[in-house]
Design a protein around this motif. Structure first.
Motif: not given
Length: 169
Positions: A4, A42-47, A49-50, A120
């Motif tokens: 991320p 979007l991806l860095d936040g998703y990864i 958190r996930r 967001k």
């Protein structure tokens, strides 16, 4: 460094690439770089958190990368005559204020507030305005003013959350 944070840092690299493309009459490719930057956001936040990879560095750098990209886009659009100076000045005032405030709070050991749904949504509306402006679709300037208004409301929400978060700790 985790994935991320590497994605976040890639957005800093995209800023000069965007500016070079935009000012060399490659507006559509420059727009694609802006949209790629949005996707990495979007991806860095998703990864993060996930996979449980949320870091204080990421919490600090992510909004900084977003704000610097947005300021770069605003400067390009003003110089290109796509948006009025008043919109750019209002956006810059808010963005610089958020950057400086976050830095001061961070270096004073205060906890920063991570992005929330209001931020967001505001970002989405900014990106919508940018697409309209770059593709010369009518209504882009009006949408950017809506995003500006939303950004100030969002700043108020962040300030309240920041005060609550730092009062509780």
């Amino acid at each position: 460094m985790n994935v991320p944070n590497m994605l976040t840092i890639s957005r800093f690299v995209m800023i000069p690439l965007f500016l070079t493309l935009y000012f060399n009459d490659h507006a559509v490719i420059a727009l694609l770089i802006v949209l790629l930057a949005g996707l990495t956001d979007l991806l860095d936040g998703y990864i993060a958190r996930r996979s449980g990879q949320i870091t204080q560095t990421g919490i600090m750098l992510d909004p900084l990368a977003d704000k610097l990209m947005m300021l770069s886009v605003v400067v390009a659009l003003v110089i290109g005559g796509e948006i009025p100076w008043s919109a750019a000045a209002t956006m810059a005032f808010r963005e610089v204020g958020m950057i400086v405030s976050a830095a001061i709070f961070h270096f004073r050991g205060r906890r920063t507030v991570p992005a929330n749904v209001y931020g967001k949504l505001t970002t989405f509306v900014y990106y919508l305005a940018i697409v309209f402006l770059f593709l010369e679709v009518p209504g882009g300037v009006e949408i950017i003013w809506i995003a500006i208004a939303m950004s100030f409301v969002t700043s108020g929400v962040y300030l309240m959350k920041f005060r609550h978060l730092n009062r509780a700790t």
